[in-house]
Design a protein around this motif. Structure first.
Motif, PDB file in Angstrom:
ATOM      1  N   ARG A 413       0.826  -1.204   0.000  1.00 39.00           N
ATOM      2  CA  ARG A 413       0.000   0.000   0.000  1.00 39.00           C
ATOM      3  C   ARG A 413       0.867   1.264   0.000  1.00 39.00           C
ATOM      4  N   GLU A 414       1.917   1.244   0.768  1.00 38.74           N
ATOM      5  CA  GLU A 414       2.821   2.392   0.821  1.00 38.74           C
ATOM      6  C   GLU A 414       3.565   2.566  -0.510  1.00 38.74           C
ATOM      7  N   LEU A 415       3.945   1.457  -1.137  1.00 33.87           N
ATOM      8  CA  LEU A 415       4.633   1.548  -2.427  1.00 33.87           C
ATOM      9  C   LEU A 415       3.711   2.083  -3.516  1.00 33.87           C
ATOM     10  N   VAL A 416       2.433   1.717  -3.465  1.00 32.35           N
ATOM     11  CA  VAL A 416       1.467   2.281  -4.411  1.00 32.35           C
ATOM     12  C   VAL A 416       1.358   3.790  -4.212  1.00 32.35           C
ATOM     13  N   ARG A 417       1.295   4.217  -2.963  1.00 36.69           N
ATOM     14  CA  ARG A 417       1.181   5.644  -2.675  1.00 36.69           C
ATOM     15  C   ARG A 417       2.404   6.403  -3.191  1.00 36.69           C
ATOM     16  N   GLN A 418       3.593   5.861  -2.981  1.00 38.57           N
ATOM     17  CA  GLN A 418       4.798   6.527  -3.448  1.00 38.57           C
ATOM     18  C   GLN A 418       4.848   6.591  -4.973  1.00 38.57           C
ATOM     19  N   ALA A 419       4.434   5.506  -5.639  1.00 39.97           N
ATOM     20  CA  ALA A 419       4.458   5.501  -7.100  1.00 39.97           C
ATOM     21  C   ALA A 419       3.476   6.513  -7.675  1.00 39.97           C
ATOM     22  N   VAL A 420       2.298   6.630  -7.076  1.00 42.38           N
ATOM     23  CA  VAL A 420       1.303   7.589  -7.565  1.00 42.38           C
ATOM     24  C   VAL A 420       1.793   9.010  -7.339  1.00 42.38           C
ATOM     25  N   GLU A 421       2.435   9.273  -6.235  1.00 41.27           N
ATOM     26  CA  GLU A 421       2.941  10.621  -5.960  1.00 41.27           C
ATOM     27  C   GLU A 421       4.031  11.019  -6.952  1.00 41.27           C
ATOM     28  N   ARG A 422       4.795  10.034  -7.422  1.00 37.54           N
ATOM     29  CA  ARG A 422       5.839  10.353  -8.401  1.00 37.54           C
ATOM     30  C   ARG A 422       5.254  10.649  -9.782  1.00 37.54           C
ATOM     31  N   THR A 423       4.148  10.021 -10.129  1.00 40.49           N
ATOM     32  CA  THR A 423       3.604  10.162 -11.484  1.00 40.49           C
ATOM     33  C   THR A 423       2.492  11.200 -11.582  1.00 40.49           C
ATOM     34  N   ALA A 424       1.881  11.580 -10.453  1.00 39.07           N
ATOM     35  CA  ALA A 424       0.768  12.552 -10.486  1.00 39.07           C
ATOM     36  C   ALA A 424       1.176  13.768  -9.656  1.00 39.07           C
ATOM     37  N   PRO A 425       1.743  14.791 -10.270  1.00 40.49           N
ATOM     38  CA  PRO A 425       2.199  15.952  -9.491  1.00 40.49           C
ATOM     39  C   PRO A 425       1.057  16.789  -8.920  1.00 40.49           C
ATOM     40  N   ALA A 426      -0.086  16.803  -9.541  1.00 39.39           N
ATOM     41  CA  ALA A 426      -1.192  17.620  -9.058  1.00 39.39           C
ATOM     42  C   ALA A 426      -1.838  16.981  -7.835  1.00 39.39           C
ATOM     43  N   PRO A 427      -2.073  17.747  -6.765  1.00 37.59           N
ATOM     44  CA  PRO A 427      -2.689  17.171  -5.554  1.00 37.59           C
ATOM     45  C   PRO A 427      -4.052  16.550  -5.823  1.00 37.59           C
ATOM     46  N   ALA A 428      -4.844  17.171  -6.685  1.00 30.18           N
ATOM     47  CA  ALA A 428      -6.169  16.611  -6.953  1.00 30.18           C
ATOM     48  C   ALA A 428      -6.065  15.260  -7.658  1.00 30.18           C
ATOM     49  N   ASP A 429      -5.125  15.141  -8.602  1.00 31.50           N
ATOM     50  CA  ASP A 429      -4.937  13.861  -9.284  1.00 31.50           C
ATOM     51  C   ASP A 429      -4.437  12.789  -8.331  1.00 31.50           C
ATOM     52  N   ARG A 430      -3.526  13.166  -7.417  1.00 27.63           N
ATOM     53  CA  ARG A 430      -3.039  12.195  -6.443  1.00 27.63           C
ATOM     54  C   ARG A 430      -4.165  11.731  -5.529  1.00 27.63           C
ATOM     55  N   ALA A 431      -4.962  12.656  -5.057  1.00 32.07           N
ATOM     56  CA  ALA A 431      -6.065  12.276  -4.166  1.00 32.07           C
ATOM     57  C   ALA A 431      -7.064  11.365  -4.878  1.00 32.07           C
ATOM     58  N   PHE A 432      -7.308  11.655  -6.135  1.00 36.58           N
ATOM     59  CA  PHE A 432      -8.256  10.817  -6.887  1.00 36.58           C
ATOM     60  C   PHE A 432      -7.688   9.416  -7.098  1.00 36.58           C
ATOM     61  N   ALA A 433      -6.405   9.319  -7.466  1.00 36.12           N
ATOM     62  CA  ALA A 433      -5.799   8.017  -7.747  1.00 36.12           C
ATOM     63  C   ALA A 433      -5.598   7.183  -6.493  1.00 36.12           C
ATOM     64  N   LEU A 434      -5.531   7.840  -5.314  1.00 33.27           N
ATOM     65  CA  LEU A 434      -5.288   7.109  -4.068  1.00 33.27           C
ATOM     66  C   LEU A 434      -6.569   6.864  -3.279  1.00 33.27           C
ATOM     67  N   ARG A 435      -7.709   7.079  -3.872  1.00 31.98           N
ATOM     68  CA  ARG A 435      -8.979   6.814  -3.203  1.00 31.98           C
ATOM     69  C   ARG A 435      -9.406   5.367  -3.497  1.00 31.98           C
ATOM     70  N   PRO A 436      -9.492   4.486  -2.498  1.00 27.08           N
ATOM     71  CA  PRO A 436      -9.859   3.088  -2.756  1.00 27.08           C
ATOM     72  C   PRO A 436     -11.228   2.962  -3.384  1.00 27.08           C
ATOM     73  N   ASP A 437     -11.327   2.090  -4.375  1.00 29.31           N
ATOM     74  CA  ASP A 437     -12.586   1.859  -5.070  1.00 29.31           C
ATOM     75  C   ASP A 437     -12.550   0.430  -5.621  1.00 29.31           C
ATOM     76  N   ARG A 438     -13.525  -0.374  -5.221  1.00 30.56           N
ATOM     77  CA  ARG A 438     -13.533  -1.775  -5.656  1.00 30.56           C
ATOM     78  C   ARG A 438     -13.813  -1.925  -7.151  1.00 30.56           C
ATOM     79  N   GLN A 439     -14.369  -0.937  -7.801  1.00 31.20           N
ATOM     80  CA  GLN A 439     -14.575  -0.988  -9.237  1.00 31.20           C
ATOM     81  C   GLN A 439     -13.548  -0.162  -9.998  1.00 31.20           C
ATOM     82  N   GLY A 440     -12.534   0.311  -9.341  1.00 29.93           N
ATOM     83  CA  GLY A 440     -11.552   1.160 -10.006  1.00 29.93           C
ATOM     84  C   GLY A 440     -12.095   2.586 -10.086  1.00 29.93           C
ATOM     85  N   ILE A 441     -12.729   2.890 -11.194  1.00 31.29           N
ATOM     86  CA  ILE A 441     -13.420   4.173 -11.339  1.00 31.29           C
ATOM     87  C   ILE A 441     -14.922   3.919 -11.464  1.00 31.29           C
ATOM     88  N   GLY A 442     -15.301   2.702 -11.772  1.00 30.16           N
ATOM     89  CA  GLY A 442     -16.711   2.376 -11.868  1.00 30.16           C
ATOM     90  C   GLY A 442     -17.130   2.132 -13.300  1.00 30.16           C
TER      91      GLY A 442
END
Length: 442
Positions: A413-442
């Motif tokens: 889980r921590e490695l996923v968070r670090q990888a997303v922070e490296r690839t998504a510089p915008a805070p809104a994009d990081r928050a969206f990508a790090l929000r758990p969702d069982r359907q991904g985006i739906g």
């Protein structure tokens, strides 16, 4: 999950060892058609004798009128049989050429191991065998038609043979429909993934469950080694009963060094002996089965390996299909949820008196988690759909797993968070990508 819950409360039966001959026949396409053609030849001989007996019976009774009617029926049936014989080989060639192209496309899109499902499919072999048997039967039946039209001198009227040919044609059409349905299911990723998951659950259910308080005892020092003396290849199967018997008769404990799915080469140690001398080679003959590719029979990690391959292929730039990766992650989470409270690392096989005679290594919990998530995680950072589904799966597994098994989940889980922070510089994009969702985006 339901299959797992049914088996968890009872001691499952030991899996039957693989038969090398049976596995060879299942991995080939020649045996079923050859057996079908030989079988239809025997059936044709029987039908020919029945037709000859029918003609003799009618002639003895002087019923030439019925014989004349049968001759007219046979003349009409001959044109049908001729049409079937001329069209069957063309039909076989077109159908299987299209099918092979479809399987090649599926293997390129999902994983090359999908071809294994096609090759070992019973309906595929049955269809091919019945098609060829029908073609051979039409050729044989055409040789049985009598050129004479006089009922008083006719020797054979292939009535039974013609009816048998029509039955084989009907059976061919039925199998063709089933074959098309099976091939189309093979091209649908949901069915392929479900098939892989079902096979993996069967492997987990066949593993012995230790009773409360039972564990692997201390084995002591190694007193002998047994080296692999066969061909190099993948360890596909372990004949547990044979190894347990050999260890009991010689009063030792055997420990299998490679895991099922490992590649072994001649001369490398495969068994460690504890407590005495190694059993003779004849007692260990055919105890280990080595082949060219892995199988589901006893390989606990093979299902996760294939699911990971499918997800990686889906996330590659050439395919770019994150929804397929999410479907694969669904099954990865399902398998890990079923194994999260399961004793892993080693499996102890006991004799009838309850003494441990064989210790077999299986993947541990951390290894299974890494197998299911590590490679996919490396490609998930640029796909919010996959990162959200992965985080939701890790959260679910952390709730289900006992405390001592939560560390690998938190690490991923921590490695996923670090990888997303490296690839998504915008805070809104990081928050969206790090929000758990069982359907991904739906």
């Amino acid at each position: 999950m339901s299959d797992w819950m049914v088996t968890e409360g009872s001691r499952p039966r030991r899996p039957r060892p693989l038969s090398p001959l049976r596995e060879h026949l299942r991995d080939t396409f020649w045996f079923a058609p050859t057996a079908a053609m030989a079988g239809v030849f025997v059936v044709w001989l029987v039908a020919q004798e029945l037709d000859a007996a029918l003609v003799r019976s009618l002639r003895d009774q002087g019923d030439y009128e019925t014989l004349s009617e049968l001759l007219r029926f046979a003349d009409d049936a001959k044109s049908v049989v001729s049409a079937v014989g001329s069209a069957m080989m063309t039909f076989i060639g077109v159908v299987f050429s299209i099918s092979l192209v479809a399987v090649q496309m599926a293997s390129g899109q999902f994983t090359p191991r999908v071809v294994r499902l096609f090759v070992r499919s019973r309906i595929t072999k049955a269809t091919f065998a019945v098609f060829l048997a029908t073609f051979v039967l039409t050729l044989l039946v055409l040789t049985s038609y009598d050129s004479s039209t006089d009922p008083r001198v006719v020797t054979s009227v292939p009535l039974v043979q013609s009816v048998l040919t029509l039955v084989m044609v009907a059976l061919s059409l039925l199998l063709f429909v089933m074959y098309v349905n099976t091939t189309l299911r093979l091209m649908r990723i949901g069915h392929v993934i479900a098939r892989i998951a079902a096979e993996s659950f069967r492997v987990a259910a066949a593993m012995p469950v230790p009773a409360d308080g039972e564990g692997v005892p201390a084995l002591g020092p190694v007193t002998a080694w047994v080296a692999h003396d066969g061909a190099a290849g993948v360890l596909r199967d372990v004949h547990v009963a044979r190894l347990v018997r050999a260890a009991r008769r010689h009063g030792v404990v055997l420990r299998l060094i490679p895991r099922t799915g490992d590649f072994v080469v001649p001369g490398t140690p495969v068994l460690a002996v504890h407590g005495g001398q190694a059993p003779p080679r004849r007692a260990l003959r055919y105890a280990l089965s080595v082949g060219v590719e892995r199988t589901f029979h006893q390989d606990l990690g093979f299902g996760l390996r294939q699911l990971s391959d499918i997800a990686l292929r889906a996330l590659s730039p050439a395919v770019n299909d994150p929804t397929t990766a999410v479907q694969a992650l669904d099954r990865v989470v399902q398998l890990l949820a079923a194994l999260c409270r399961r004793p892993l690392d080693t499996v102890a096989h006991r004799d009838r008196r309850g003494a441990v005679r064989l210790v077999q290594a299986v993947p541990g919990w951390a290894e299974l988690v890494d197998l299911g998530f590590a490679e996919v995680r490396g490609c998930a950072a640029g796909s919010p759909q996959v990162s959200r589904r992965m985080l939701a799966g890790l959260d679910d597994l952390e709730r289900l797993a006992p405390p001592e098994r939560r560390e690998p989940l938190r690490r991923h889980r921590e490695l996923v968070r670090q990888a997303v922070e490296r690839t998504a510089p915008a805070p809104a994009d990081r928050a969206f990508a790090l929000r758990p969702d069982r359907q991904g985006i739906g």
